[in-house]
Design a protein around this motif. Structure first.
Motif, mmCIF file in Angstrom:
data_model
loop_
_atom_site.group_PDB
_atom_site.id
_atom_site.type_symbol
_atom_site.label_atom_id
_atom_site.label_comp_id
_atom_site.label_asym_id
_atom_site.label_seq_id
_atom_site.Cartn_x
_atom_site.Cartn_y
_atom_site.Cartn_z
ATOM 1 N N PHE A 66 38.363 36.379 35.410
ATOM 2 C CA PHE A 66 40.074 35.464 34.219
ATOM 3 C C PHE A 66 40.763 36.629 33.701
ATOM 4 O O PHE A 66 42.006 36.644 33.581
ATOM 5 C CB PHE A 66 39.534 34.811 34.197
ATOM 6 N N ARG A 67 40.123 37.736 33.326
ATOM 7 C CA ARG A 67 40.310 38.559 32.533
ATOM 8 C C ARG A 67 40.594 39.654 32.553
ATOM 9 O O ARG A 67 42.432 40.086 32.187
ATOM 10 C CB ARG A 67 39.044 39.341 30.917
ATOM 11 N N ALA A 68 40.488 40.326 34.143
ATOM 12 C CA ALA A 68 40.987 41.283 34.865
ATOM 13 C C ALA A 68 42.937 40.199 35.481
ATOM 14 O O ALA A 68 43.803 41.225 35.077
ATOM 15 C CB ALA A 68 40.527 41.910 35.834
ATOM 16 N N THR A 69 42.330 39.807 35.812
ATOM 17 C CA THR A 69 43.961 38.656 36.223
ATOM 18 C C THR A 69 45.433 38.928 35.044
ATOM 19 O O THR A 69 46.209 39.402 35.258
ATOM 20 C CB THR A 69 43.565 37.437 36.995
ATOM 21 N N HIS A 70 44.359 38.178 34.411
ATOM 22 C CA HIS A 70 45.314 38.069 32.877
ATOM 23 C C HIS A 70 46.118 38.875 32.130
ATOM 24 O O HIS A 70 47.417 39.214 32.108
ATOM 25 C CB HIS A 70 44.260 36.678 32.313
ATOM 26 N N ALA A 71 45.206 40.160 31.980
ATOM 27 C CA ALA A 71 45.130 41.430 31.677
ATOM 28 C C ALA A 71 46.629 41.983 33.004
ATOM 29 O O ALA A 71 47.604 42.815 32.034
ATOM 30 C CB ALA A 71 44.118 42.090 31.345
ATOM 31 N N ALA A 72 46.259 42.024 33.746
ATOM 32 C CA ALA A 72 47.380 42.664 34.777
ATOM 33 C C ALA A 72 48.896 41.825 35.146
ATOM 34 O O ALA A 72 49.782 42.460 35.280
ATOM 35 C CB ALA A 72 47.207 42.748 36.174
#
Ligand SMILES: [Zn+2]
Length: 333
Positions: A265-271
């Motif tokens: 979730f964090r990686a997707t949100h950041a990208a």
């Protein structure tokens, strides 16, 4: 760390609605990212596309339509089972309520749970929720294609299933004479995609290929403005596909290296946030989207039912993951 309000529960401001006549007797109502609706005149009847979340919300649309035509609603076509699109159906007094056969199955399996889930996520759309008489059941279903002759020189309305996508049973409505496509939630125009009940791999590939193959000149997506002209139609389809591709790539990477869903979730949100963060319902959708694709990668083909409880659990788990990561960054400074 500021706690994000759950889903769209803090989104209380009503959107501006735009009524458009796309061609002679073909109408759409868009609403700045709230669910779109449409209508097509037959010679002596009306076909409506999507029903909104409650009869009261549907009536505000019907009142505008009634300034143009008094024809009775013979068909109410529902692109898929989601509550915000179907629970206003009783306002239309339709002779037939048309869905994909799988939508009937989904309503039986999860209609009640979805109603509670969607009401909790986006209460603003449920105007006078007590006006909903109960679940909406189709009276006419199909699996592949259904053609409705409109009469006179109005041509046909073609209802088609393009494959699994936003849900297992999405349908689109196509007017060959005007090259107008009502795409339901398979395509959004500058609004985030909700993929919590989706089949990401099918949707991003063969299903969107089939949607594109209509070669539409006007496209009304599930949310956002009407796409006019082949360039705008292609852009809306490409943006929707890109959102899915990025989600698949980013969640897939974390899943592939044995990470956690909170990390995904964090990686997707950041990208995605820089490109999609300002689009309607981005923050609302993303935790549910990531969880569903994670489940797919784990081998869960049939989407897990969202309940009001599971919504809150997943939301909290992913936002807490966010808070923990903030703490780590803090400690590392
Ligand atoms: Zn939907």
């Amino acid at each position: 760390m500021v706690t994000k309000a759950f889903a769209s529960s803090a989104d209380l401001e009503r959107k501006v609605e735009t009524f458009t006549e796309l061609a002679d007797g073909v109408y759409a109502l868009t609403a700045e990212g709230d669910p779109n609706v449409g209508a097509i005149e037959g010679e002596d009847f009306l076909v409506c596309f999507e029903a909104r979340a409650t009869p009261v919300a549907a009536r505000r649309w019907l009142d505008q339509l009634r300034e143009r035509t008094g024809k009775p609603v013979r068909y109410l076509v529902l692109s898929h089972y989601h509550a915000v699109r179907v629970l206003g159906a009783s306002a239309f007094d339709a002779q037939e309520i048309v869905t994909h056969e799988t939508t009937r199955t989904l309503i039986a399996e999860r209609g009640e749970a979805d109603w509670a889930s969607e009401f909790g996520r986006m209460p603003r759309l449920f105007e006078e929720p007590d006006s909903v008489p109960g679940l909406t059941w189709p009276t006419l279903t199909f699996t592949d294609r259904l053609v409705i002759p409109l009469g006179g020189d109005r041509g046909d309305l073609v209802l088609a299933h393009c494959g699994r996508g936003h849900t297992a049973g999405d349908i689109v409505a196509w007017l060959p004479k005007h090259k107008i496509l009502f795409a339901g939630d398979l395509v959004e125009a500058k609004a985030a995609l909700y993929t919590g009940d989706a089949f990401h791999d099918d949707w991003a590939t063969s299903t969107l290929d089939t949607v594109a193959s209509f070669d539409a000149e006007v496209l009304v997506g599930g949310r956002g403005a009407v796409a006019r002209g082949k360039d705008e139609v292609a852009a809306a389809i490409a943006q929707s596909r890109h959102f899915l591709d990025e989600l698949r790539r980013l969640v897939g990477e974390v899943h592939g290296r044995g990470g956690t869903v909170a990390e995904a979730f964090r990686a997707t949100h950041a990208a995605l946030e820089p490109e999609y963060g300002r689009w309607p319902i981005f923050e609302h959708c993303l935790p549910f989207d990531v969880q569903r694709y994670w489940d797919e990668l784990d081998g869960t083909d049939w989407p897990v039912v969202w309940t009001a409880e599971r919504d809150r659990e997943v939301w909290a788990a992913l936002q807490e993951g966010d808070a923990a990561a903030d703490g780590q960054q803090e400690a590392g400074r």
